[in-house]
Design a protein around this motif. Sequence first.
Motif, PDB file in Angstrom:
ATOM      1  N   UNK A  34       0.879  -1.329  -0.145  1.00 33.77           N
ATOM      2  CA  UNK A  34       0.068  -0.082   0.063  1.00 33.77           C
ATOM      3  C   UNK A  34       0.868   1.282  -0.099  1.00 33.77           C
ATOM      4  N   UNK A  35       1.947   1.366   0.753  1.00 32.24           N
ATOM      5  CA  UNK A  35       2.811   2.384   0.891  1.00 32.24           C
ATOM      6  C   UNK A  35       3.631   2.577  -0.540  1.00 32.24           C
ATOM      7  N   UNK A  60       1.300   9.585  -5.583  1.00 30.91           N
ATOM      8  CA  UNK A  60       1.499  10.821  -5.270  1.00 30.91           C
ATOM      9  C   UNK A  60       2.745  11.166  -6.176  1.00 30.91           C
ATOM     10  N   UNK A 119       0.684   4.308  -2.714  1.00 35.25           N
ATOM     11  CA  UNK A 119       0.375   5.480  -2.683  1.00 35.25           C
ATOM     12  C   UNK A 119       1.500   6.537  -2.944  1.00 35.25           C
ATOM     13  N   UNK A 120       2.774   6.100  -2.681  1.00 34.26           N
ATOM     14  CA  UNK A 120       3.768   6.883  -2.828  1.00 34.26           C
ATOM     15  C   UNK A 120       3.981   7.009  -4.298  1.00 34.26           C
TER      16      UNK A 120
END
Lengths: 633, 80
Positions: B43-44, B51, B47-48
Amino acid sequence: MTQLHWLAEDANWRARLKVLRTTTFAKPEDAWPEAMALANLRMDFVRTNALDQTMRAVFGDKPPGGTGTKPIRLALLGSCTMAQLHGAIRVAGLRRGIWIDIYENDYGQYMQELIEPDSGLHAFKPNIVLFALDAHHLAAGLSAQFEQADGAAAVEEQTNRISECWRLAREAFRCPIIHQTPLPVHPDLLGLNEHRLPGSAARVIARINQDLRPMADAAGVELLSVDTRAARDGIAAWHDVGLWHRAKQEISPTAAPFYGDMVGRLVAALQGRSSKCLVLDLDNTLWGGVIGDDGMDGIVIGQGSPLGEAYTAFQEYARDLSRRGIILAVCSKNDEANAVEPFEQHPEMVLKRNDIASFIANWSDKASNIKAIAAELNIGLDSLVFVDDNPVERALVRQELPMVAVPEVTDDPITFLQAVSDAGYFESTAITDEDRVRSAQYQGNRAREALKSSTTDMPAYLRGLEMEMIWRRFDRIGLQRTVQLINKTNQFNLTTRRYTEEDVVDVMQSKKAFGLQLRLTDRFGDNGIIAICIGKMQDEDDLMIDTWLMSCRVLGRQVEPTTLNLIAAQAKKLGAKRLLGDFIPTKKNAMVRDHYVKLGFDLAETHDDGGTRATLDLTSFVPAETFITVTEG
Amino acid sequence: MTEPEIYSALTEIFQDVFMRDDLVLTPTLSAKDVAGWDSFKQIEIVIATEERFGIKLHTRELDRLQNVGDLATVVASKAA
């Protein structure tokens, strides 16, 4: 906007983290200042987690020594996935110099773990419990066909469940409770008048959030109101619907650093460690332009221009903060006469000279001036927030005084207010009467100092102060202030023992102990509660002075011997024949090293760490005469 | 955006997420190859990546991700 935008960027952050991770420290506590420094720089959720992992690699699972703050054991109890929040909460503690351990209940099992005395939760023994019951959990079982009564019953069922959680946690752990409000994540069924559909999940969550406010006030629970924060940022910044379906995370990982920081604010506020004083630059911070160059009619402030109104709004915000207990100070590079003139003469100025408790305008460097402000106000540097539009001044103060909070802003005045309010420096869980009058107290202090410097005859000065010490046993009314002082006082503090509200209540209820709160008034005003003492009988004859702390504002005014007279009298009432006084050294309390000896105690023991134990024979004790009148009240 | 540019940006993300400066991304690299690459780290990473490139991956696209090559492909199809 969920970025921690008030923290400064450091291009070397990644490299510094690597150094921290790969350096071998003689003692883990040597790594603490750099870890704290990194936590006070801008970071997103990836960096937050990287710092958290580094912190655990360096410090292990035990708090390093010398933090000077009470380590927190936080139980995170909820109904959905919260693992993405752990690192952010721990790092937010680190940002404030507070070590936080976290326990999370097994998925969905919060109620069982609260009830079962042999659960992991009970074994963890939290000293703060944070409930995070998510909106989907609280809205389970609703139907759009509900009648009015069904809808009301659904709200009541959930609020009762929440109350029951609070009651169970309080009985089991006797510690502060924080409750995270559910996020308004549900879609509308009716639309703009959603509140008319009794079984609507959106409506039920809104009603629960409404009811939680008075419930929390009545129960003494602190709210972590992410619902109102999300209303500012937009719910999409806080909740990712896709991630809810994928991982059952109510709080999106991108918002986790902000969430953690809000938890950190409450934890710090509960320890009485929120900031107390806003220090303001003048030129291009409180008004547009440079007063020394542009003059009274050249500076931009007030109605008529967008820029002037933005400075006015910031001044109004500062004034409102001061009205609820935040001290204001000025630190400016200016000739003093120029700097003061707008405060006294400019009709558009919101802030007046009297609103500023410490006003320093000269050409010395700002770090020295900020130290002088802290000294004049008798507060710690770590309770100051410094706002300056000039990046050079900000960098200097950050470098010289890392304990001073310096929010990152641009040259646009609207960012000043935004940075100070979003950073939550002044987080307070309640407004005490003390807060309301504090600014006035500091003004009085300035008058006292003025009198002192014009008086060389010390006894005459002290007599002229017309001091009265009003003492009370610990009580419910003073509880918050007592806890605040116990957890915030570092310098004049013999033992630096930190206590929760529940610990203080224990002292109140014990028959073998006493807790005293001392108030000092003089002809310039009421200094508020200035000292706290806790005495505990150790055996038949000895009374141990468990805690003796005092506000440095009242140093040099014979408060110490007057307080000893009181302690001796209270100890005798409990049958004591001897007082025991310990000095436990910390980084900050060297000023009280010889406290007991100065008061006539005999030194009984000296320990390797510099700590001492002193004793005083009460049977031969003669109370000292002072210029302070003592009354109970 | 060229493939090397995408890989270079993804490498930075992966190195930050796993705190490993020695991590080299290849198209076939997947969760089983990197210690600690669990569902949270996944997930990290996503999302990173979103972004970094200013894009949003859809549920179906996320479900199809098997390795770094899949991620680079979906980024290439969306990033300007």
